[in-house]
Structures are given as C-alpha cells and as structure tokens.
Design a protein around this motif. Sequence first.
Motif, short mmCIF file in Angstrom:
data_model
loop_
_atom_site.label_atom_id
_atom_site.label_comp_id
_atom_site.label_asym_id
_atom_site.label_seq_id
_atom_site.Cartn_x
_atom_site.Cartn_y
_atom_site.Cartn_z
N CYS A 17 0.83 -1.27 -0.06
CA CYS A 17 0.04 0.20 0.13
C CYS A 17 0.55 1.38 0.09
N LEU A 18 0.20 1.95 0.05
CA LEU A 18 0.77 3.79 -0.42
C LEU A 18 -0.25 4.63 0.62
N ALA A 19 1.26 5.62 0.82
CA ALA A 19 1.67 6.74 2.14
C ALA A 19 0.57 7.63 1.01
N ALA A 20 0.39 8.73 1.88
CA ALA A 20 -0.10 10.14 1.09
C ALA A 20 0.84 11.05 0.05
N LEU A 21 -0.45 11.30 -0.99
CA LEU A 21 0.31 11.55 -1.95
C LEU A 21 0.59 12.96 -2.17
N GLY A 22 1.23 13.11 -2.38
CA GLY A 22 2.21 14.75 -2.90
C GLY A 22 1.23 15.67 -4.03
N PRO A 23 1.74 16.96 -3.77
CA PRO A 23 1.04 17.91 -4.35
C PRO A 23 1.50 17.25 -6.33
N ALA A 24 2.76 16.29 -6.54
CA ALA A 24 2.61 16.11 -7.82
C ALA A 24 1.71 15.36 -8.30
N GLU A 64 9.77 -3.66 -2.23
CA GLU A 64 10.42 -2.83 -1.24
C GLU A 64 10.32 -1.60 -2.00
N ALA A 65 10.46 -0.93 -3.56
CA ALA A 65 10.22 -0.18 -4.36
C ALA A 65 9.15 0.82 -3.79
N LEU A 66 8.21 -0.39 -4.03
CA LEU A 66 6.53 0.65 -3.91
C LEU A 66 6.04 1.21 -1.84
N ALA A 67 7.22 1.02 -0.97
CA ALA A 67 6.81 1.31 0.00
C ALA A 67 6.60 2.55 0.12
N ASP A 68 7.50 3.15 -0.48
CA ASP A 68 7.23 4.38 -0.25
C ASP A 68 6.32 5.25 -1.95
N ALA A 91 -4.04 1.35 -13.16
CA ALA A 91 -3.24 1.64 -11.89
C ALA A 91 -2.06 2.65 -12.67
N VAL A 92 -1.14 2.91 -11.61
CA VAL A 92 -0.11 4.00 -11.58
C VAL A 92 0.28 4.19 -10.78
N ALA A 93 1.54 4.24 -10.62
CA ALA A 93 2.55 4.52 -9.50
C ALA A 93 3.48 5.16 -9.57
N VAL A 94 4.04 6.08 -8.70
CA VAL A 94 5.39 7.38 -8.86
C VAL A 94 6.01 6.30 -7.60
N ILE A 95 7.13 5.83 -8.07
CA ILE A 95 8.53 6.20 -6.84
C ILE A 95 9.11 7.26 -7.13
N PRO A 96 8.99 7.33 -6.21
CA PRO A 96 10.53 8.53 -5.83
C PRO A 96 11.93 8.40 -5.73
N ALA A 97 13.19 9.36 -6.23
CA ALA A 97 14.08 8.71 -6.65
C ALA A 97 14.52 8.84 -6.11
N VAL A 98 15.88 8.06 -5.47
CA VAL A 98 16.89 8.01 -4.35
C VAL A 98 17.66 8.84 -3.87
N LYS A 99 17.83 10.32 -4.46
CA LYS A 99 18.86 11.11 -4.23
C LYS A 99 17.32 12.06 -4.08
N PRO A 100 16.46 11.76 -3.40
CA PRO A 100 15.37 13.42 -2.90
C PRO A 100 15.81 14.07 -2.49
N ALA A 101 17.00 14.21 -1.84
CA ALA A 101 17.34 16.47 -2.04
C ALA A 101 17.23 17.17 -2.87
N LYS A 102 17.80 16.45 -4.19
CA LYS A 102 17.69 17.00 -5.72
C LYS A 102 17.53 16.01 -6.63
N PRO A 103 16.02 15.76 -6.92
CA PRO A 103 15.94 15.17 -7.65
C PRO A 103 15.39 15.84 -8.98
N ALA A 104 16.05 16.03 -10.42
CA ALA A 104 15.48 16.11 -11.38
C ALA A 104 14.12 16.24 -11.87
N GLN A 105 13.58 17.70 -12.09
CA GLN A 105 12.69 17.90 -12.67
C GLN A 105 11.84 17.91 -13.22
N ASP A 106 12.49 17.19 -14.22
CA ASP A 106 11.59 16.29 -15.52
C ASP A 106 11.71 14.63 -15.27
#
Length: 522
Positions: A17-24, A64-68, A91-106
């Motif tokens: 399952c997934l956590a809350a969705l961000g604005p993106a 594991e990658a879908l946990a976040d 069905a859609v999933a958005v997996i966050p970047a490994v480097k969350p501090a400064k991920p690419a915008q695209d």
Amino acid sequence: MPKHNIHAVTAAAALVCLAALGPALGPAPDSAASPSAQSAGRSGAAAPSRFVPGPCPRTPEPIEALADARCGFLEVPENRSRPGGKTIKLAVAVIPAVKPAKPAQDPLVFMAGGPGGDTFDDIPFLIESGLNKDRELILMAQRGNLYDQPNLACPEIDRFNARSVGLGYDAKQAQQLMLKAVKGCRDRLTAAGVDLSAYNTTENAADFADLRTALNIPRWNVYGYSYGSNLALTYLRLHPEGIRAVALDSVTPPQSAVLPWGWPSAAEGIDDIFAACAAEPACKSRYPDLPRTLTEQVRKLEAHPLTLDVPPPGGGKPVKVVLDGGALLNLIVAFTPRPKDLPAALDELSRGNPQRFAQARAAGSVQNTGAFAHGLTNSVACAEWAPGYSEPDVLKAGREAFPGWPDTVLAQVPQLPFQFPVCRTWNVPDRASVQRVATVSSVPALLISGTFDVKTGASWAKGVARNLSRSTSVEVPGIGHWVVPQSPCAQHVLASFFARPTAPDTACVDGLRPGPFTIVPK
C-alpha cells in the motif's frame, strides 16, 4: 537478478500500500484536461480523464520500491471515439527518486513490453538499473493489464498454454484447443461489456498523454522496451507535447511490426549468436558448425518428435512434454536456454541429450493464471500486426529466414502460433493504416539494441533512427531482449542520455565483447 528472471518478466509481481500523495500526483484542475481529452471534449467524443489517488495494488511478492510509492488510478474513456461511453481505470505508481534532496524536475515514465505484460512486475529491474536514481519513476499499467479495471486476462489461454507443452507445437489438437480458449475468453470479456476494439496502441498512447496532464507534469522523459518502444514511438508521433527525451530499448518499429516480421528478427538474433561463437576460439573449436546443427535438429525433431516426462523447474511431479521442431525454435526465441548456453544445448541435443530444452519446455506447464493480459495482446496483434497478411506470407518469410527448414515449422510466427485463426476468432477492426506509420521527430532519442536479440533484431533500429533527427543508436554485444537490465554499460548510457539528451556518453560500448559461451567437455 534476485527473485526475477529477465526472460520471464511477465510473471506476476508484488505490491504494497501507499502513503499520502504529494502535490505532484494530485489531480489536475478541472480545466486542465489532457490534449487528447481536450480534443475529444471539443468534438463531444469523451469526457476528460482524471487521476484518482488510492492504494497501490497488492501482488504476490512485495516490491520494496513501492513501500514509499504514491499510487492510484487514471480514469480514462474506454473508447475515445464514442460519446458518453464508459470509463476504465489504469493502475499508476510514482516511485520517488533515490536522491530526494535534489531530484531532476522532469520525471521518467516507463512503457512496458508485451503487449499484455504486467508493468508492475518490471519494477525490480528498473530499480536495479538505476532508473529512479535522480528522478521520479512513473509507471502505468497499459489498458487491460493486471491491476486495471477491467483486466483483460484470459485464464482460458493460461490453462491451454500449460497443457500445450504435452502437445506438438503445431498439432491440430493444439490449434483446436487454443481456438477454444481464445473464443472462451472473448465471449466472457464481451459479455462483461468490454469493447475489445478499444484496446490498441492509439488508445494506449492517449492514456499516457492524459496521465502527464492529470499529474500536472510540464514535461517528462519516456523509456519503453519491446512493444513499449512501439508504444513510445506512437506516443511521440501523436502526442509530442511535454516530451523531453525518448529512450527505446529493443526497438519495435510501428511501421514494421507485422506478423511475418518475427522471422527475420529471429534469424538475425540467432545468426549473431552463432557468429559470436565462431569468433571465440574455444567455442568455434567445440561447436564448429552451429547453423547446420540447428537445422539438422529442427528437421529431426519435426519428423520424429520426442515425448518425455520431465520435472518442471523447482521440482515436482514430472510432466509430459513434446519436443518437436517448432517447440525447439520457440524455446530459443524465448531465450530458454540463454544465448551463452545455446551452443552447448544444441550440441547435447545432437548427441541424444535433450535435457536442457525439455526442462525449458516443462517450465511452460507451470500456470501463472491471470498475470498476463492476453486480451490486450490479441487486440493489438489482430488489429495492427495481422491485417494485410496471410498464412502464405508468414511461410514465405520463414523460408527466406531459414531455408531448408520444414514448412510445418515455418508456417507459425515465432511465439504467436495459429495467429491468423486466432484473429478470425478475436474479430477486431483493422487498424493497420493508422498504426503502421513511421515516427518523424526532432525530440532527442536514444535507441538501444542487443546483438543477441532474437525477438526484435538489432538492425531494425536503424530505420527508426533515420526519422529521428537528434537520435543516438547503440548496439550492445552479447545481450538479448530488453538490454538495459542486463548491461551495466547500457545503464550508464541511458543515465547519461537523460542527463544530456543530445550528448550521451556511449564510450563504454566500444570496448564491449560478448561474454564467454558455455563449453561442455566431450
């Protein structure tokens, strides 16, 4: 790769399952419908698509990658040409970047192969290949896939496939049972109200265009392999807005993807494997004439098939398998055994030991019911690949690819047996004229091919590249279908491409050579 087989990526995958969705990932404003939806709205054809946040699907093995990850459904019209028609959920999933501090915008959106393969099952390969290292990775199950509503799975066909290992590959009984399974699936889906004509590459492409707008993404990058490269090219042609760069892996040109095409692709990949063996002294000395050996074994098995009782992989009760010429060829096209083991397996077979091929055939008896969307496969194949061709065209292509082989083997498209009678049963409209169109674009593109690819021959990328004015093409020696997960060099090239789309670093390819072949003592 752990827990996954790169040559069996259509097995069911896992999810949490997934956590809350961000604005993106939030739904677009009501006024921000996708380009395709806006066009449809002006003509009164269909309502705009929308994204609805929700939990990730649950799958047999946790990924594991879908946990976040952030998940949900894209709701789209089933058939955009029918005003007031029903909607379907993808069905859609958005997996966050490994480097969350400064991920690419695209971000990067992925288009899976198949058609019909489970997109979510590909996630471990994508993560291990570093595709979300510095940017979000977005996945959407193509319409009709596992976890969509509706899901165009055909358990009837899954059951036939498991049974077919005990039948001749092109046997009359196999054809009768397959057509019965196809009809059963079609009747069940249409009775449930599914419009099979709407499950095609044009609608798939419009779904991805709608997804970008629904997620409020100004621009993104696209990566597709096999059928996903066909889809990506169609998407680029019909919906170029917001595409920063496109990477195509194991290229399937829309203008060339027809049923007879399977034969020259198979021949090219097999020839390249044999040529690589001939260029390696140890392999050449031990297996001096592989083309002749293969032809002899195909002829021999087609004339006198072997019937064996073989335990499936992982053990269990032995199952009956029939190994004939068609089964042999199709096991090779399915990369079982792997290319590096193919010379040894053919040599063993010629010496009376069919064990490698027999065990690979027995693996097909293990049912994975519902994981593959055969309904999408048939709708695409029958609407886009089959029209304008016939059984004699397939046979002619087979004879040109493998002169001297039995016609009974060459009459069936690799991996798509009995496809013409299947299409007569599936009965969807001809879409060849709208789909078999070359994509011409100046969007930066990367084309990656493997020299050992027997599904989508490496040379086919060249024709595609000629129409992409800012494209870079690379061939990775010794790699088969779906190159990136199998090649660290290809992973580096892909990452450098998305960092600098017009100047990727391809230097690592120059020094590559195929790995050593398996040498079995006499």
